[in-house]
Design a protein around this motif. Structure first.
Motif, PDB file in Angstrom:
ATOM      1  N   LEU A 281       0.025   5.336  -1.830  1.00 54.77           N
ATOM      2  CA  LEU A 281      -0.022   4.101  -0.587  1.00 54.77           C
ATOM      3  C   LEU A 281      -0.911   2.242  -1.390  1.00 54.77           C
ATOM      4  O   LEU A 281      -0.705   1.917  -0.614  1.00 54.77           O
ATOM      5  CB  LEU A 281      -0.924   4.674   0.510  1.00 54.77           C
ATOM      6  N   GLY A 282      -0.883   2.353  -2.964  1.00 55.98           N
ATOM      7  CA  GLY A 282      -0.983   1.037  -3.437  1.00 55.98           C
ATOM      8  C   GLY A 282      -2.357   0.891  -3.212  1.00 55.98           C
ATOM      9  O   GLY A 282      -2.987  -0.542  -3.605  1.00 55.98           O
ATOM     10  N   GLU A 298      -3.585  -3.290  -3.168  1.00 53.03           N
ATOM     11  CA  GLU A 298      -2.920  -4.132  -3.710  1.00 53.03           C
ATOM     12  C   GLU A 298      -2.570  -5.906  -3.016  1.00 53.03           C
ATOM     13  O   GLU A 298      -2.361  -6.674  -3.304  1.00 53.03           O
ATOM     14  CB  GLU A 298      -1.670  -3.929  -4.436  1.00 53.03           C
ATOM     15  N   LYS A 299      -2.833  -4.815  -1.679  1.00 58.05           N
ATOM     16  CA  LYS A 299      -1.764  -6.527  -0.672  1.00 58.05           C
ATOM     17  C   LYS A 299      -3.135  -6.326   0.850  1.00 58.05           C
ATOM     18  O   LYS A 299      -3.181  -7.517   1.012  1.00 58.05           O
ATOM     19  CB  LYS A 299      -0.467  -5.887  -0.209  1.00 58.05           C
ATOM     20  N   GLU A 346      -1.469   5.763   6.090  1.00 58.40           N
ATOM     21  CA  GLU A 346       0.254   5.954   5.342  1.00 58.40           C
ATOM     22  C   GLU A 346       0.698   4.701   6.187  1.00 58.40           C
ATOM     23  O   GLU A 346       1.582   3.827   6.215  1.00 58.40           O
ATOM     24  CB  GLU A 346       0.902   6.829   5.705  1.00 58.40           C
ATOM     25  N   ASN A 347       0.483   5.048   7.778  1.00 56.10           N
ATOM     26  CA  ASN A 347       0.916   4.524   9.217  1.00 56.10           C
ATOM     27  C   ASN A 347       0.580   3.065   9.122  1.00 56.10           C
ATOM     28  O   ASN A 347       1.221   1.859   9.217  1.00 56.10           O
ATOM     29  CB  ASN A 347       0.749   4.783  10.130  1.00 56.10           C
ATOM     30  N   TYR A 348      -0.696   2.347   9.226  1.00 55.43           N
ATOM     31  CA  TYR A 348      -0.776   1.592   8.912  1.00 55.43           C
ATOM     32  C   TYR A 348      -0.877   0.011   8.027  1.00 55.43           C
ATOM     33  O   TYR A 348      -0.788  -0.716   8.193  1.00 55.43           O
ATOM     34  CB  TYR A 348      -2.818   1.453   8.883  1.00 55.43           C
ATOM     35  N   LEU A 349      -0.262   0.517   6.944  1.00 54.46           N
ATOM     36  CA  LEU A 349      -0.197  -0.163   5.482  1.00 54.46           C
ATOM     37  C   LEU A 349       1.362   0.012   5.627  1.00 54.46           C
ATOM     38  O   LEU A 349       2.287  -1.419   5.162  1.00 54.46           O
ATOM     39  CB  LEU A 349      -0.494   0.509   4.009  1.00 54.46           C
ATOM     40  N   LYS A 350       2.572   0.336   6.477  1.00 58.33           N
ATOM     41  CA  LYS A 350       3.938   0.194   6.281  1.00 58.33           C
ATOM     42  C   LYS A 350       4.166  -1.154   6.481  1.00 58.33           C
ATOM     43  O   LYS A 350       3.773  -2.196   7.807  1.00 58.33           O
ATOM     44  CB  LYS A 350       4.347   0.910   7.323  1.00 58.33           C
TER      45      LYS A 350
END
Lengths: 350, 350
Positions: A281-282, A298-299, A346-350
């Protein structure tokens, strides 16, 4: 004029939130997601509450002997207290009584500087390197004592025993406290070295791997002379600290080693699965050998993720502090809890 | 050179003996001879040991609220700790931080000077008069704080609330700690005066009248500002001290007031009977309002009686200390235990 001029004023320590409502996924205080050994439950039922009328055994011999047997040391080499915070606070009072500054990492357990301040102990913090690793040379200069967790918290980074051994060997004039609160999740304890180094004190707790934060039990293991000094200070303070239920239930927990190892195995497995998912998920993080991960995305800023999780009843820990403000400390829960965390992210970072 | 030069060295406190074998009549540590309320037993059975995996409520709100309701004060005016020793030690650290000496009686609870020494607090002891009574004027001079038990220990002597009120009113620049460990056995508590005097702190314990020495619960009641300072120091030290069983079982004990009063009534009745018997046998003593008597025999030295009792498995307390070496402190046990004591003494003193 008023009595307030004689008051010792301190900044109180702020602990992780303890939400009281049900339904919260609590991954913010490194508790164990599983209950203690069923043997602890048996003792709870069998305990004679009528005996509460008597003072508990001030030496907590039953528990001390169980720990001594378990770690292959002498009972005289074991000290127990009301959580490792009690043990560490007593150790700070006892062993850090000189004029030179004590040393500990800049990123570490946040009670160390609180105790140093309340006991007026001079201290210097030693910056971890950019990978959150200890720089050995920092601990090879003049000092009045050293305290370092291994694995470190909140980073989860485990250092090799040989690094600690060098620090201990090079500091015969200081007590070196190795805080092994999280060692059971993948580290190697320094306990076997206590007979070799009389300035080594190892501290552990029942609050994490032994699933008994609610019983308040911590302990120190060190050479007999060192433990003796610690006891002298403790007994000048409060002779009877370990209550009867803590002694009885704590002993039962130590004796059930099979359950202990099974539970740790589960947590380690869940941790490794969580690492893979968070990487995907980064998130990046130093490899953790504790029951938590210390991660940075990372973001997306850590604080945003922290607040989003909290709004969805998933509590993790975040500090608005230099060097670590873009990190989250996530306790390893059950598989189900971690799956929910990953699904949300997963949903939040999409 | 060695780490030992940085060690705080103290004379450890020596507590009363805690014989482990069965069959001893234990009248040496002022424990309650009766078990705690059956409600405490119910909670023991119902408690969910699985919850031990979680940290306990660091504010022990359940227990704090039960005490606040019971004593008609606000929850913010209550502080709980690991026995009154923990509460008192924290109070010494918090409130006795000035340069002037603190004051307490020469014959009193033997931990006061131990704490003063471990925390480097200057102190002066004030001699009780020949009837073991407090000389008020001793406490009306310049000081950095005052601590006095009422009833006093080990004398059992109760002073009138008005005497304490004068001391408190005349010392607005000092915190005055009234240690009411034994007040439930016949004294009047100063708790109702906390709103009138912001320098008054009352300390009580569950170890005597509430029959829960084994649970380690003590508490302080005072104005909100004072309790706030105490909490700040406590939370800099160890946030989670009251374990889950102590909070749960302690609360149950407070709620069962009928049992509490019944038990105290029994102890007081036994105490009064014991007074008559000991008088008849040639003992003299100041009138005690506590759950113990502090007695001296007209002919036989206290130490001889102490040793003879011990040889016969009856443990009482004796101190080889100035002014009190010819006294024995005898805890009030059950009727049966006191009858055995009297029967032994009757024969021994013949």
């Amino acid at each position: 004029m008023s009595w307030e001029k004689n008051v010792r004023r301190v900044e109180p320590y702020v602990a992780g939130e303890q939400p009281k409502r049900e339904g919260v996924i609590k991954l913010n205080t490194n508790e164990c997601p599983y209950p203690p050994s069923p043997e602890v439950g048996k003792i709870q039922e069998e305990m004679d509450y009528g005996k509460l009328r008597l003072y508990p055994d001030m030496h907590a011999e039953k528990l001390v002997h169980a720990l001594a047997d378990y770690y292959h040391v002498k009972p005289e080499q074991v000290f127990v207290g009301v959580g490792s915070d009690d043990v560490l606070a007593m150790a700070f009072m006892t062993f850090f009584y000189g004029d030179k500054p004590i040393l500990f990492p800049d990123i570490t357990y946040s009670f160390y500087n609180v105790w140093a301040e309340v006991f007026r102990i001079p201290y210097k913090v030693c910056a971890l390197d950019s990978d959150f690793r200890i720089r050995k040379e920092d601990y090879l200069r003049s000092n009045g004592g050293i305290v370092i967790p291994n694995p470190n918290a909140p980073t989860g980074v485990l250092e090799d025993v040989s690094l600690f051994e060098e620090i201990i060997a090079e500091n015969p004039d200081s007590v070196v406290i190795v805080d092994e609160a999280y060692v059971d999740f993948g580290g190697t304890s320094m306990i076997p070295l206590i007979n070799q180094y009389d300035n080594l004190m190892v501290v552990q707790t029942f609050s994490k791997s032994r699933a008994m934060a609610g019983a308040r039990i911590g302990f120190a293991i060190g050479n007999e002379k060192l433990i003796h000094y610690l006891k002298d200070v403790k007994f000048s303070f409060n002779s009877y600290t370990m209550n009867m239920p803590a002694i009885e239930m704590g002993t039962a927990a130590v004796l059930d080693d099979a359950y202990f190892k099974e539970m740790i195995g589960k947590i380690v497995k869940t941790r490794e699965w969580t690492k893979e998912q968070l990487k995907r998920l980064g998130f990046s993080f130093a490899d953790s050998k504790a029951n938590f991960l210390f991660v940075s995305h990372e973001k997306v800023p850590a604080k945003d993720i922290f607040l989003a999780l909290k709004a969805n009843n998933i509590y993790v820990r975040h500090w608005d502090k230099e060097r670590i403000s873009n990190y989250l400390r996530i306790t390893i829960g059950t598989d189900e809890q971690m799956e929910k965390l990953v699904a949300f992210l997963e949903n939040y970072l999409k």
